[in-house]
Design a protein around this motif. Structure first.
Motif, PDB file in Angstrom:
ATOM      1  N   ARG A   1      -5.835   0.988   3.552  1.00 33.25           N
ATOM      2  CA  ARG A   1      -5.447   2.384   3.368  1.00 33.25           C
ATOM      3  C   ARG A   1      -5.804   2.951   2.004  1.00 33.25           C
ATOM      4  O   ARG A   1      -5.990   4.151   1.860  1.00 33.25           O
ATOM      5  N   VAL A   2      -5.852   2.112   0.961  1.00 40.07           N
ATOM      6  CA  VAL A   2      -5.967   2.615  -0.405  1.00 40.07           C
ATOM      7  C   VAL A   2      -7.435   2.772  -0.798  1.00 40.07           C
ATOM      8  O   VAL A   2      -8.251   1.878  -0.553  1.00 40.07           O
ATOM      9  N   ARG A   3      -7.746   3.903  -1.416  1.00 40.83           N
ATOM     10  CA  ARG A   3      -9.056   4.123  -2.040  1.00 40.83           C
ATOM     11  C   ARG A   3      -8.824   4.035  -3.545  1.00 40.83           C
ATOM     12  O   ARG A   3      -8.119   4.850  -4.125  1.00 40.83           O
ATOM     13  N   TRP A   4      -9.437   3.033  -4.178  1.00 45.50           N
ATOM     14  CA  TRP A   4      -9.038   2.619  -5.517  1.00 45.50           C
ATOM     15  C   TRP A   4      -9.703   3.445  -6.605  1.00 45.50           C
ATOM     16  O   TRP A   4     -10.914   3.654  -6.585  1.00 45.50           O
TER      17      TRP A   4
ATOM     18  N   LEU B   1       1.240   3.582  -3.002  1.00 45.55           N
ATOM     19  CA  LEU B   1       0.162   4.493  -3.391  1.00 45.55           C
ATOM     20  C   LEU B   1      -0.208   5.500  -2.316  1.00 45.55           C
ATOM     21  O   LEU B   1      -0.809   6.532  -2.621  1.00 45.55           O
ATOM     22  N   VAL B   2       0.099   5.188  -1.055  1.00 48.75           N
ATOM     23  CA  VAL B   2      -0.302   6.046   0.060  1.00 48.75           C
ATOM     24  C   VAL B   2       0.924   6.380   0.890  1.00 48.75           C
ATOM     25  O   VAL B   2       1.621   5.480   1.365  1.00 48.75           O
TER      26      VAL B   2
ATOM     27  N   ASP C   1      -2.700  -4.870   1.461  1.00 51.49           N
ATOM     28  CA  ASP C   1      -3.238  -3.677   2.132  1.00 51.49           C
ATOM     29  C   ASP C   1      -4.044  -4.116   3.349  1.00 51.49           C
ATOM     30  O   ASP C   1      -5.256  -3.925   3.408  1.00 51.49           O
TER      31      ASP C   1
ATOM     32  N   SER D   1       0.824  -1.209   0.000  1.00 50.43           N
ATOM     33  CA  SER D   1       0.000   0.000   0.000  1.00 50.43           C
ATOM     34  C   SER D   1       0.857   1.257   0.000  1.00 50.43           C
ATOM     35  O   SER D   1       0.429   2.320  -0.473  1.00 50.43           O
TER      36      SER D   1
ATOM     37  N   PRO E   1      -6.447   8.189   5.150  1.00 54.22           N
ATOM     38  CA  PRO E   1      -7.383   7.956   4.044  1.00 54.22           C
ATOM     39  C   PRO E   1      -8.779   8.456   4.380  1.00 54.22           C
ATOM     40  O   PRO E   1      -9.126   8.647   5.549  1.00 54.22           O
TER      41      PRO E   1
END
Length: 251
Positions: free
Chosen positions: A107-110, A61-62, A103, A58, A68
């Protein structure tokens, strides 16, 4: 089915740094983009190794410390959410490979379910989660139709995840292009088979800037992972590709 072959591939400075500053993912750092030059950094990896999955963490990307967006409460029962989510319409699509992200913290919002661009046609998103992953995140993935596997309790069990990728999807090769902590976790789990380092002609320095492998320190009686040289190749733009196999010969 046997565990997939695992190759780690990273571009690193001469001093082994795989970022320019701590806490800034490479894809959001314009300095790295400027230094890296033109061309798709994945193109050679895909052509050379033909992996069934690319593996990232993750942190790709973050940024560390980023908060988030909040998610609504889960709408499904916890027992349902903690089962693998492999919807038929996602799994049955024509595949070239899985863009796989560990992840466990949710944490990631896709933005993408299928990686954009003509060169990435047929590459689909797959999330690796754990039993402690927030339920609201698993519910979010289901609403978005994003497949996920539950592997591990507190965090993603990478060895188990690799076994599942092989058993469920018939994947024989996984290339990890993730960061230092993912590389370190794979190394300590004993699942790395080959290491590729594209050495770039600059020196970064720093005391907390990520290096190739971040893992728990070795105990006084523990030995480092021994490697066997597979090849050295001079690349354009004054770069050198180093390829090593992990030497599993008993001491």
């Amino acid at each position: 089915m046997a565990r997939p072959k695992v190759i780690t591939h990273n571009t690193a400075s001469v001093d082994g740094r795989i970022a320019l500053s701590p806490g800034i993912p490479l894809m959001f750092d314009p300095r790295w983009t400027s230094l890296a030059g033109e061309g798709d950094p994945y193109a050679r990896v895909l052509s050379e190794h033909r992996p069934g999955a690319l593996l990232e963490g993750s942190g790709s990307l973050v940024a560390d410390g980023a908060v988030p967006d909040a998610l609504p409460a889960a709408t499904e029962d916890g027992e349902i959410l903690l089962e693998d989510f492999l919807p038929e319409d996602a799994v049955a699509r024509a595949h070239r490979g899985w863009m796989t992200f560990a992840d466990s913290r949710g944490r990631v919002r896709w933005l993408y379910k299928e990686w954009p661009g003509e060169d990435w046609a047929g590459w689909h998103l797959l999330v690796l989660a754990a039993e402690r992953t927030p339920l609201e995140y698993l519910s979010y993935l289901r609403r978005e139709g994003i497949p996920y596997l539950i592997v591990g309790r507190e965090r993603v069990d990478l060895a188990a995840a690799l076994d599942r990728l092989g058993d469920r999807f018939g994947i024989t090769t996984v290339v990890s292009t993730g960061g230092a902590r993912l590389n370190g976790a794979l190394l300590r789990a004993g699942v790395v088979d080959e290491i590729e380092i594209e050495v770039a002609p600059w020196v970064t320095g720093g005391t907390t800037t990520p290096a190739l492998f971040t893992a728990p320190d070795l105990e006084p009686e523990e030995m480092p992972t021994r490697l066997r040289l597979l090849g050295i190749e001079q690349l354009p733009q004054e770069r050198v590709l180093l390829r090593y196999a992990v030497d599993r010969t008993p001491s």
